[in-house]
Design a protein around this motif. Structure first.
Motif, PDB file in Angstrom:
ATOM      1  N   LEU A  51     -16.100  -8.690  -3.534  1.00  0.00           N
ATOM      2  CA  LEU A  51     -16.131  -8.418  -2.090  1.00  0.00           C
ATOM      3  C   LEU A  51     -16.690  -7.026  -1.758  1.00  0.00           C
ATOM      4  O   LEU A  51     -17.576  -6.890  -0.904  1.00  0.00           O
ATOM      5  N   GLU A  97       0.812 -12.663   0.368  1.00  0.00           N
ATOM      6  CA  GLU A  97      -0.444 -12.361   1.091  1.00  0.00           C
ATOM      7  C   GLU A  97      -1.221 -13.617   1.426  1.00  0.00           C
ATOM      8  O   GLU A  97      -1.256 -14.570   0.654  1.00  0.00           O
ATOM      9  N   THR A 156      -4.816  -7.464 -10.483  1.00  0.00           N
ATOM     10  CA  THR A 156      -4.296  -8.067  -9.247  1.00  0.00           C
ATOM     11  C   THR A 156      -2.836  -8.480  -9.425  1.00  0.00           C
ATOM     12  O   THR A 156      -2.023  -8.348  -8.507  1.00  0.00           O
ATOM     13  N   TYR A 170       0.786  -1.233   0.000  1.00  0.00           N
ATOM     14  CA  TYR A 170       0.000   0.000   0.000  1.00  0.00           C
ATOM     15  C   TYR A 170       0.819   1.285   0.000  1.00  0.00           C
ATOM     16  O   TYR A 170       0.670   2.131   0.867  1.00  0.00           O
ATOM     17  N   SER A 178     -13.049  -6.941   4.839  1.00  0.00           N
ATOM     18  CA  SER A 178     -12.255  -8.169   4.904  1.00  0.00           C
ATOM     19  C   SER A 178     -10.800  -7.879   5.303  1.00  0.00           C
ATOM     20  O   SER A 178      -9.907  -8.688   5.037  1.00  0.00           O
ATOM     21  N   SER A 179     -10.583  -6.740   5.947  1.00  0.00           N
ATOM     22  CA  SER A 179      -9.209  -6.413   6.376  1.00  0.00           C
ATOM     23  C   SER A 179      -8.671  -7.461   7.341  1.00  0.00           C
ATOM     24  O   SER A 179      -7.476  -7.789   7.318  1.00  0.00           O
ATOM     25  N   PHE A 197      -5.256  -1.033  -5.675  1.00  0.00           N
ATOM     26  CA  PHE A 197      -6.294  -1.690  -4.875  1.00  0.00           C
ATOM     27  C   PHE A 197      -7.667  -1.070  -5.145  1.00  0.00           C
ATOM     28  O   PHE A 197      -8.659  -1.799  -5.276  1.00  0.00           O
ATOM     29  N   PHE A 236      -0.932  -5.383  -8.998  1.00  0.00           N
ATOM     30  CA  PHE A 236      -0.944  -5.043  -7.569  1.00  0.00           C
ATOM     31  C   PHE A 236       0.101  -5.878  -6.824  1.00  0.00           C
ATOM     32  O   PHE A 236       0.885  -5.357  -6.020  1.00  0.00           O
ATOM     33  N   ILE A 277      -8.906  -2.651  -8.131  1.00  0.00           N
ATOM     34  CA  ILE A 277      -9.351  -4.032  -7.864  1.00  0.00           C
ATOM     35  C   ILE A 277     -10.796  -4.041  -7.380  1.00  0.00           C
ATOM     36  O   ILE A 277     -11.602  -4.871  -7.811  1.00  0.00           O
ATOM     37  N   ASN A 284      -6.368 -10.642   6.336  1.00  0.00           N
ATOM     38  CA  ASN A 284      -4.920 -10.709   6.130  1.00  0.00           C
ATOM     39  C   ASN A 284      -4.178 -11.364   7.285  1.00  0.00           C
ATOM     40  O   ASN A 284      -2.978 -11.606   7.182  1.00  0.00           O
ATOM     41  N   MET A 293      -1.448 -15.457  -2.116  1.00  0.00           N
ATOM     42  CA  MET A 293      -0.834 -14.849  -3.301  1.00  0.00           C
ATOM     43  C   MET A 293       0.677 -15.019  -3.204  1.00  0.00           C
ATOM     44  O   MET A 293       1.267 -14.869  -2.127  1.00  0.00           O
TER      45      MET A 293
END
Ligand code: AVJ
Length: 322
Positions: free
Chosen positions: A52, A282, A215, A33, A159-160, A41, A218, A44, A163, A254
């Protein structure tokens, strides 16, 4: 304009050297980020495959008044990892229908995202007052203010939480619990759901491996960032983006896979890759209602009220301190 500070450069360097010297190699997702990665992002979230953000927004559109009505009034809304807070407006608007003024307290590492939220939200929703706080909610302390003894609704959406593995997720929620402590306070957690009757593994994987390659860009931006900020010499074409479903751990992983044998230099240190070797960048954990209920119980919260989108792809859980 926010400049990369020396402290940030040190943190990036430390993370890069530590992660790339480990077996298997890893790089932490917070490295995604920077400004370029944050913009990717945002892209995305608008992809056809990345359901999502739309699914969570649809839950807020349908249920914001109900969610807001469950918390003691008047209330203040805090948010961990708010980013630009694009979905939060729906909840803030619902709150301003019940009280004339709502204090919104976004907490994020990105000063530019906070600036944007502080500028746009009060203009779009009269009655919203923003108190931004630049902090890393994992490594640093943060404070949620409670003016006039108001109720606190703490958001941890998007959905943080996905991670983080179980232990880290629990410690994030326990730390938050210290400030979400009164009767009538609540937390609102947004999670992506594990594959179920209405959601195939293929659908899930596609959200992390889109046709347009956003993605992939990203994911590779993490290497581009190490080139920009540390003067590393990654050849972005010598790695490929991979997204797997790991059913054992209920997570999307990922990776960046080295196409051949190669050596990369970062800050004078040489990092060797064997053909096919990958960097794990990730984890994105996917939840069941039961799994999230257990995590909330372990972290000091009640069994949640559970809200899902019409397609049963995403869920939002509202829980109270116990
Ligand atoms: C920002 C962590 C919620 O896991 O879906 C999107 C990040 N990674 N596409 C997610 C992400 C690849 C995203 N979160």
């Amino acid at each position: 304009m926010i400049e990369a500070t020396d402290a940030l450069r040190e943190a990036v360097l430390d993370e890069a050297i530590t992660g790339l010297s480990s077996t298997p190699k890893t790089l932490s997702p917070w490295l995604f980020y920077d400004d370029a990665g944050s913009a990717l992002f945002e892209q995305i979230t608008e992809l056809p495959e990345y359901y999502l953000t739309r699914a969570e927004r649809s839950i807020f559109v349908a249920r914001a008044d109900e969610i807001i009505g469950s918390v003691r009034h008047p209330l203040t809304i805090a948010e961990l990892g708010s980013g630009t807070a694009s979905k939060t407006g729906l909840l803030l608007a619902a709150a301003t229908r019940r009280q004339p003024e709502v204090l919104y307290q976004p907490i994020d590492v990105s000063a530019s995202a906070l600036e944007q939220a502080a500028r746009s939200l009060p203009a779009a929703i009269p009655g919203v007052v923003v108190r931004p706080q630049i902090a890393n909610y994992i490594t640093n302390g943060y404070t949620i203010e409670r003016p006039h003894d108001e109720g606190v609704l703490a958001l941890y959406i998007g959905s943080s939480i996905g991670n983080f593995g179980r232990d880290e997720a629990r410690s994030i929620l326990r730390k938050l619990r210290k400030q979400v402590k009164n009767i009538g306070d609540a937390v609102l957690i947004g999670v992506d759901l594990a594959p179920n009757r209405d959601k195939t593994v293929e659908r899930l994987i596609a959200a992390y491996d889109d046709a347009a390659g956003v993605t992939a860009a990203f994911n590779k931006n993490i290497l581009a960032r190490l080139n920009r900020e540390l003067g590393a010499d990654f050849d972005l074409d010598a790695f490929r983006h991979r997204a797997y479903w790991n059913p054992q751990d209920s997570r999307i992983e990922m990776h960046l896979q080295s196409l051949g044998a190669q050596t990369v230099t970062i800050d004078g240190r040489r990092i060797a890759f064997t053909p096919g070797e990958s960097i794990h960048t990730e984890n994105s954990y996917k939840f069941t209602e039961r799994g999230l209920r257990e995590l909330l119980h372990d972290s000091g919260y009640s069994s949640p009220e559970w809200f899902q989108d019409a397609d049963h792809h995403f869920a939002v859980a509202l829980a109270y301190p116990v």
